[in-house]
Design a protein around this motif. Structure first.
Motif, PDB file in Angstrom:
ATOM      1  N   PRO A   1       0.839  -1.212   0.000  1.00  0.00           N
ATOM      2  CA  PRO A   1       0.000   0.000   0.000  1.00  0.00           C
ATOM      3  C   PRO A   1       0.866   1.251   0.000  1.00  0.00           C
ATOM      4  N   VAL A   2       0.351   2.313  -0.594  1.00  0.00           N
ATOM      5  CA  VAL A   2       1.068   3.590  -0.631  1.00  0.00           C
ATOM      6  C   VAL A   2       0.649   4.405   0.592  1.00  0.00           C
ATOM      7  N   ILE A   3       1.618   4.810   1.408  1.00  0.00           N
ATOM      8  CA  ILE A   3       1.314   5.649   2.566  1.00  0.00           C
ATOM      9  C   ILE A   3       1.835   7.053   2.311  1.00  0.00           C
ATOM     10  N   TYR A   4       1.342   7.998   3.108  1.00  0.00           N
ATOM     11  CA  TYR A   4       1.836   9.369   2.964  1.00  0.00           C
ATOM     12  C   TYR A   4       1.923  10.043   4.318  1.00  0.00           C
ATOM     13  N   PHE A   5       2.720  11.089   4.367  1.00  0.00           N
ATOM     14  CA  PHE A   5       2.855  11.952   5.538  1.00  0.00           C
ATOM     15  C   PHE A   5       2.640  13.384   5.068  1.00  0.00           C
ATOM     16  N   THR A   6       1.980  14.189   5.889  1.00  0.00           N
ATOM     17  CA  THR A   6       1.755  15.586   5.510  1.00  0.00           C
ATOM     18  C   THR A   6       2.115  16.530   6.647  1.00  0.00           C
ATOM     19  N   SER A   7       2.699  17.650   6.276  1.00  0.00           N
ATOM     20  CA  SER A   7       2.965  18.783   7.166  1.00  0.00           C
ATOM     21  C   SER A   7       2.755  20.037   6.329  1.00  0.00           C
ATOM     22  N   HIS A   8       2.673  21.190   6.977  1.00  0.00           N
ATOM     23  CA  HIS A   8       2.519  22.434   6.220  1.00  0.00           C
ATOM     24  C   HIS A   8       3.756  23.302   6.353  1.00  0.00           C
ATOM     25  N   MET A   9       4.027  24.065   5.287  1.00  0.00           N
ATOM     26  CA  MET A   9       5.243  24.870   5.235  1.00  0.00           C
ATOM     27  C   MET A   9       5.051  26.289   5.749  1.00  0.00           C
ATOM     28  N   ASP A  10       3.801  26.751   5.904  1.00  0.00           N
ATOM     29  CA  ASP A  10       3.567  28.133   6.321  1.00  0.00           C
ATOM     30  C   ASP A  10       3.520  28.251   7.834  1.00  0.00           C
ATOM     31  N   THR A  11       3.688  29.473   8.318  1.00  0.00           N
ATOM     32  CA  THR A  11       3.624  29.753   9.752  1.00  0.00           C
ATOM     33  C   THR A  11       2.663  30.910  10.007  1.00  0.00           C
ATOM     34  N   VAL A  12       2.352  31.113  11.284  1.00  0.00           N
ATOM     35  CA  VAL A  12       1.591  32.295  11.692  1.00  0.00           C
ATOM     36  C   VAL A  12       2.557  33.459  11.852  1.00  0.00           C
TER      37      VAL A  12
ATOM     38  N   ALA B   1      11.027  11.936  14.092  1.00  0.00           N
ATOM     39  CA  ALA B   1      11.745  11.300  12.982  1.00  0.00           C
ATOM     40  C   ALA B   1      11.749   9.782  13.149  1.00  0.00           C
ATOM     41  N   GLU B   2      11.963   9.301  14.376  1.00  0.00           N
ATOM     42  CA  GLU B   2      11.918   7.858  14.629  1.00  0.00           C
ATOM     43  C   GLU B   2      10.540   7.291  14.294  1.00  0.00           C
ATOM     44  N   LEU B   3       9.507   8.058  14.613  1.00  0.00           N
ATOM     45  CA  LEU B   3       8.143   7.602  14.350  1.00  0.00           C
ATOM     46  C   LEU B   3       7.889   7.460  12.857  1.00  0.00           C
ATOM     47  N   VAL B   4       8.342   8.425  12.072  1.00  0.00           N
ATOM     48  CA  VAL B   4       8.158   8.347  10.616  1.00  0.00           C
ATOM     49  C   VAL B   4       8.851   7.088  10.078  1.00  0.00           C
ATOM     50  N   ILE B   5      10.059   6.826  10.542  1.00  0.00           N
ATOM     51  CA  ILE B   5      10.786   5.618  10.093  1.00  0.00           C
ATOM     52  C   ILE B   5      10.007   4.370  10.461  1.00  0.00           C
ATOM     53  N   SER B   6       9.524   4.306  11.698  1.00  0.00           N
ATOM     54  CA  SER B   6       8.784   3.135  12.157  1.00  0.00           C
ATOM     55  C   SER B   6       7.546   2.892  11.319  1.00  0.00           C
ATOM     56  N   LEU B   7       6.831   3.956  10.976  1.00  0.00           N
ATOM     57  CA  LEU B   7       5.618   3.818  10.166  1.00  0.00           C
ATOM     58  C   LEU B   7       5.955   3.389   8.732  1.00  0.00           C
ATOM     59  N   ILE B   8       7.054   3.886   8.198  1.00  0.00           N
ATOM     60  CA  ILE B   8       7.493   3.456   6.869  1.00  0.00           C
ATOM     61  C   ILE B   8       7.853   1.973   6.881  1.00  0.00           C
ATOM     62  N   LYS B   9       8.555   1.529   7.912  1.00  0.00           N
ATOM     63  CA  LYS B   9       8.961   0.122   8.029  1.00  0.00           C
ATOM     64  C   LYS B   9       7.764  -0.806   8.158  1.00  0.00           C
ATOM     65  N   GLN B  10       6.700  -0.325   8.808  1.00  0.00           N
ATOM     66  CA  GLN B  10       5.510  -1.150   9.000  1.00  0.00           C
ATOM     67  C   GLN B  10       4.803  -1.473   7.694  1.00  0.00           C
ATOM     68  N   ASN B  11       4.929  -0.578   6.738  1.00  0.00           N
ATOM     69  CA  ASN B  11       4.142  -0.714   5.516  1.00  0.00           C
ATOM     70  C   ASN B  11       4.621  -1.876   4.645  1.00  0.00           C
TER      71      ASN B  11
END
Length: 372
Positions: free
Chosen positions: A72-83, A362-372
Motif C-alpha cells: 500500500p502507498v502511505i503518505y505523511f503531511t505537514s505544512h510549510m507556512d507559519t503564523v 523522525a523515529e516515528l516516521v521511520i517506524s511507520l514506513i517500516k511497517q508498511n
C-alpha cells in the motif's frame, strides 16, 4: 539511527526561512531542492492559482525498493507556512529545546514535521531499509483556513492512507477525531439617524445584533460542539445611530448534524431579532472542512499505536477541538490521522521545540514506513 545534530541543524535552517502564511515561495523553493537532492520526485501543484498564496503544495514521491512495489502507498503531511510574527526568526538551542529570541514565533508548527520527514528519508536510504511507495505532502496556507489542502491538485496524491505530523502534545498522541467547522458572516442592517436630535427615527444595528447574540447558545454547546462570535464591528460616531454591523463567527462539531443545528440556531436568532426591530440581516455560512473520526480498532490507528510502542512511547488516543489538513484529506477519501510532534506554546513568541520530541518524530516516521 537518527543523526540528532543533523536533524537539529536542518530544523534551524528551515525555521530561519520566512514563510508567514501567504508568503511561502522561499520555503517552497528550498524544500523542492532538499527533497530533489535526496532523489525524490517533487511536483508543485497548481493550487496557487486559486489560493493566491506565494507557492503551491508540494507532492513528493519516494519510490519503493525492489520487491516492495505492491505494498500500500502511505503518505505523511505537514505544512510549510507559519503564523505571524514569523519574519527574521532567530532560533537558538537553549538547554534541551530550540527557541526563538522571543520577538517572533519559532515556526516548529509545522517545520518540525518537515524536518522529521527529511531526516527519516536520509536514515531509510542510509540504512537501506526496504519500503513501499511513500508520499510526502507539504501544504501551503494551513494557517489561513487550510487553503492549500482545500485546493490541492488531488490527482497528485496516490496514497491509500496516511498521517499528518501536525498536532501539539508529545510524540505518542494520536488524534483520531476532529470537528467540522462552519464559518459564519452576518451583516445586520439598521437605519441611521442623529443620535441626539431624532434617535427614534433610527434603528441601531448594534442593538439588533446584540439582542440576537444575547439569545444564542455560545461557547461549549455540548461535548462535541462549540460556537463563537469572533469579531463584531460597525458604527462610525457616537452621534449617529449605527446602520450596519458586520459579524464573523464560527461553529464546530464532531457531528455534522449538530453543526448544522447550531448554525441554524444562530441564523434564527439573527432573523428573529431583525423581525423584532423591523429590519433585516444577511446571513451566510460555509462548511470549511469535514469532521473525521476513527475507532481504536481501525487498522490505521493500530499501526500508529504499534509504531509508538516500537519507539518507546505510550500511545494516547485523543479527540481534537481544532481542524487540520487531516480533516480535508479525510474528506478526499484518504484515511488520515493526526500525530503529536511535541512542539510547545505554538502561535506565541514563547514557542519551543524539545529536541527529544524532534528526534522521536523522525523515529516515528521511520517506524511507520517500516511497517508498511
Amino acid at each position: 539511527m537518527i543523526h540528532q545534530q543533523r536533524l537539529v541543524e536542518e530544523f534551524i535552517e528551515l525555521v530561519k526561512v520566512d514563510s508567514e502564511t501567504g508568503n511561502e515561495r522561499a520555503i517552497a523553493d528550498l524544500l523542492k531542492q532538499k527533497f530533489s537532492n535526496l532523489g525524490l520526485q517533487v511536483v508543485e501543484d497548481n493550487s496557487m492559482q486559486r489560493t493566491g498564496h506565494g507557492a503551491g503544495n508540494l507532492a513528493i514521491t519516494f519510490e519503493p525498493t525492489d520487491g516492495m512495489e505492491n505494498q500500500p502507498v502511505i503518505y505523511f503531511t505537514s505544512h510549510m507556512d507559519t503564523v505571524t510574527p514569523g519574519k527574521s526568526i532567530q532560533p537558538a538551542v537553549e538547554g534541551e529545546a530550540i527557541v526563538s529570541d522571543g520577538t517572533t514565533i519559532l515556526g516548529s508548527d509545522d517545520k518540525a514535521g518537515i524536518a522529521a520527514m527529511l531526516e527519516a528519508i536520509r536514515v531509510v536510504k542510509e540504512q537501506q531499509i526496504p519500503h513501499g511507495k511513500v508520499q510526502f505532502l507539504i501544504t501551503v496556507g494551513e494557517e489561513s483556513g487550510l487553503k492549500g489542502s482545500r485546493y490541492l491538485q488531488k490527482e497528485l496524491l496516490k496514497a491509500d492512507y496516511g498521517y499528518a505530523l501536525d498536532s501539539n502534545g508529545p510524540v505518542g498522541d494520536i488524534i483520531v477525531a476532529a470537528p467540522t467547522q462552519a464559518k459564519i458572516h452576518v451583516i445586520v442592517k439598521g437605519k441611521s439617524a442623529h443620535a441626539g436630535v431624532n434617535p427614534e427615527d433610527g434603528i441601531s444595528a448594534i442593538q439588533v445584533a446584540s439582542h440576537a447574540i444575547s439569545m444564542m447558545k455560545l461557547g461549549r454547546i455540548d461535548s462535541e460542539t462549540t460556537a463563537n462570535i469572533g469579531k463584531f464591528q460597525g458604527g462610525s460616531a457616537t452621534n449617529i445611530v449605527c446602520d450596519s454591523v458586520e459579524i464573523f463567527a464560527e461553529a464546530r462539531s464532531l457531528v455534522e448534524e449538530k453543526l448544522l443545528k447550531q448554525v441554524e440556531h444562530m441564523k434564527k436568532a439573527f432573523e428573529e431579532a431583525a423581525s423584532k426591530f423591523s429590519t433585516s440581516v444577511d446571513f451566510h455560512s460555509e462548511i470549511m472542512y469535514p469532521a473525521f473520526r476513527f475507532e481504536e480498532d481501525h487498522p490505521l490507528v493500530i499501526k500508529a499505536k504499534q509504531a509508538m510502542i516500537e519507539i518507546g512511547r505510550s500511545p494516547r488516543i485523543l479527540s481534537s477541538g481544532g481542524g487540520s489538513d487531516a480533516n480535508v484529506l479525510n474528506g478526499y477519501g484518504i484515511p488520515t490521522i493526526n500525530l503529536g510532534v511535541g512542539y510547545e506554546n505554538i502561535h506565541t513568541t514563547k514557542e519551543r521545540m524539545p529536541i527529544r520530541e524532534l528526534v522521536k518524530t523522525a523515529e516515528l516516521v521511520i517506524s511507520l514506513i517500516k511497517q508498511n
